[in-house]
Design a protein around this motif. Structure first.
Motif, short mmCIF file in Angstrom:
data_model
loop_
_atom_site.label_atom_id
_atom_site.label_comp_id
_atom_site.label_asym_id
_atom_site.label_seq_id
_atom_site.Cartn_x
_atom_site.Cartn_y
_atom_site.Cartn_z
N GLU A 194 0.98 -1.10 0.13
CA GLU A 194 0.11 0.15 0.07
C GLU A 194 0.99 1.18 0.03
OE1 GLU A 194 -2.87 0.18 3.06
OE2 GLU A 194 -4.11 -1.67 2.39
N GLU A 195 1.89 1.04 0.90
CA GLU A 195 2.84 2.38 0.84
C GLU A 195 3.52 2.64 -0.52
OE1 GLU A 195 6.64 4.10 3.21
OE2 GLU A 195 5.71 2.29 3.96
N PHE A 196 3.63 1.40 -1.19
CA PHE A 196 4.38 1.37 -2.57
C PHE A 196 3.42 2.21 -3.70
CE2 PHE A 196 6.34 0.34 -6.58
CZ PHE A 196 7.53 0.33 -6.23
N GLU A 197 2.16 1.55 -3.34
CA GLU A 197 1.23 2.29 -4.46
C GLU A 197 1.17 3.41 -4.24
OE1 GLU A 197 -2.12 -1.37 -4.86
OE2 GLU A 197 -2.42 0.09 -3.27
N SER A 198 1.11 4.28 -2.90
CA SER A 198 1.19 5.41 -2.57
C SER A 198 2.19 6.35 -3.49
CB SER A 198 1.23 6.05 -1.31
OG SER A 198 1.26 7.36 -1.01
N LEU A 199 3.53 5.54 -3.32
CA LEU A 199 4.77 6.29 -3.88
C LEU A 199 4.58 6.30 -5.25
CD1 LEU A 199 7.53 7.19 -2.93
CD2 LEU A 199 8.35 4.92 -3.18
N VAL A 200 4.05 5.44 -5.94
CA VAL A 200 4.07 5.63 -7.53
C VAL A 200 2.63 6.31 -7.97
CG1 VAL A 200 5.45 3.54 -7.90
CG2 VAL A 200 3.01 3.41 -7.61
N LYS A 201 1.89 6.86 -6.97
CA LYS A 201 0.70 7.70 -7.00
C LYS A 201 -0.58 7.07 -7.79
CE LYS A 201 3.52 11.98 -6.88
NZ LYS A 201 3.27 12.24 -5.52
N LEU A 202 -0.76 5.82 -7.19
CA LEU A 202 -1.95 5.23 -7.73
C LEU A 202 -2.93 5.87 -7.63
CD1 LEU A 202 -3.05 2.46 -9.48
CD2 LEU A 202 -3.09 1.39 -7.05
N ASP A 203 -3.36 6.59 -6.55
CA ASP A 203 -4.65 7.27 -6.06
C ASP A 203 -4.94 8.26 -7.20
OD1 ASP A 203 -2.18 8.69 -5.50
OD2 ASP A 203 -3.04 9.80 -3.88
N LYS A 204 -3.80 8.91 -7.88
CA LYS A 204 -3.87 9.84 -8.79
C LYS A 204 -4.44 9.30 -9.98
CE LYS A 204 -1.80 13.35 -11.67
NZ LYS A 204 -0.77 14.32 -12.09
N ILE A 205 -3.85 8.00 -10.38
CA ILE A 205 -4.46 7.01 -11.55
C ILE A 205 -6.15 6.70 -11.12
CG2 ILE A 205 -4.13 4.96 -12.90
CD1 ILE A 205 -1.97 7.22 -13.17
N ARG A 206 -6.31 6.48 -10.20
CA ARG A 206 -7.71 5.84 -9.75
C ARG A 206 -8.43 7.49 -9.77
NH1 ARG A 206 -6.48 0.87 -9.00
NH2 ARG A 206 -6.24 -0.14 -7.13
N ASP A 207 -8.07 8.50 -9.62
CA ASP A 207 -8.94 9.70 -9.65
C ASP A 207 -9.17 9.82 -11.21
OD1 ASP A 207 -10.08 12.19 -8.80
OD2 ASP A 207 -8.60 13.02 -9.82
#
Length: 308
Positions: free
Chosen positions: A266-279
């Protein structure tokens, strides 16, 4: 504030500027996430990570430019490019500065070594004349479209000609238009103090494991008056150590369960900005695409039925 202006301010502020070295985008993101105010691109790290070779001038200007551009676009803090020795003469240096500035760098390192250059802590270095380097700095200053673009002039003269020549060159380079003077491979504590005192400009010192410079503390450098400390290779050495330890664990244990020292998914997902992709997906993909992507074929059929 422009990143160039911010970087220049950080260099001139009373507090020492600490710039860890990035060898790729991920390491730059980690530097930013750790709270550092600026990042230094590491030619040593680029050569090792991209080619598996030492920093001896094999990596091309184009290769270094592309990695630097990616780093500049990936972080919100100022990025100092590594321009080696300008990849040639003063004319080459002029266009090197133009390209790295256009890529998003807030400043650039330029060194007074001959071609091919090598890591400043490796023996066998040779320097061009101080007069030739002065012309390179003047070309770099003219090339920069932004007047706050930072020219970080590095001299390798300390190991080649001695301390007095390193100080002399530092003052010449500052007078020619350099904003920061990077004295490479100073070999003693007293030498560090003397170059900081003897150069009438902000001075940068380099620290690396196994290098020629004593591993003094950042606080000590602050007290002695250094403007910046570069820590260029610790990130890639730490990464190499971590991968080595993980692979040895897998080889010995036959599992990745309970593997120590690994960042969480989960921390790695945050590092590669998966949340921005989801948005972006939520705003720009169709409902059918989202249903198919996240719920599979059954989810898509269900979504269609609900829509109709």
């Amino acid at each position: 504030m422009r990143k160039t202006t911010l970087l220049k301010k950080l260099i001139n502020d009373p507090e020492i500027l600490v710039m860890p070295g990035a060898y790729d985008v991920l390491s730059a993101r980690l530097i930013e996430a750790a709270g550092f105010k600026a990042v230094q691109c590491s030619g040593f790290g680029f050569a090792a990570s991209l080619l598996g070779l030492p920093d001896i001038g094999i990596l091309s200007s184009t290769q270094m430019l592309e990695i630097t551009r990616s780093i500049c676009h990936a972080v919100d803090i100022p990025v100092m490019a590594d321009g080696d020795n300008g990849f040639g003469n003063a004319v080459n240096t002029y266009y090197t500065v133009r390209e790295f500035e256009a890529a998003g760098a807030a400043g650039i390192n330029l060194e007074d070594q001959i071609s091919p250059k090598r890591c400043g802590h490796i023996t066998g270095k040779q320097c061009i004349s101080a007069e030739e380097m002065v012309l390179k700095i003047k070309a770099a200053r003219e090339a920069a479209r932004d007047p706050d673009f930072v020219i970080n002039a590095r001299t390798d003269a300390y190991m080649v000609y001695g301390e007095e020549e390193a100080i002399r060159r530092g003052n010449m380079y500052a007078k020619a238009g350099a904003d920061l003077i990077f004295v490479e491979a100073v070999t003693s504590v007293e030498g560090i103090k003397r170059v900081i005192k003897g150069i009438d400009a902000p001075v940068s010192i380099n620290l690396l494991q196994g290098g020629r410079t004593p591993l003094v503390t950042i606080q000590e450098l602050q007290e002695w008056g250094a403007a910046r400390v570069s820590i260029p290779v610790t990130s890639i050495m730490a990464a190499a150590w971590g991968v080595k330890q993980a692979l040895e664990y897998i080889k010995e244990k036959g599992t990745i369960k309970d593997l120590p020292g690994v960042i969480g998914f989960e921390e790695f997902e945050s590092l590669v900005k998966l949340d921005k992709i989801r948005d972006l997906e939520s705003r720009y993909l169709t409902e059918d695409e989202i249903a198919l992507r996240y719920q599979g074929r059954d989810g898509l059929e269900k979504a269609k039925k609900e829509l109709h």
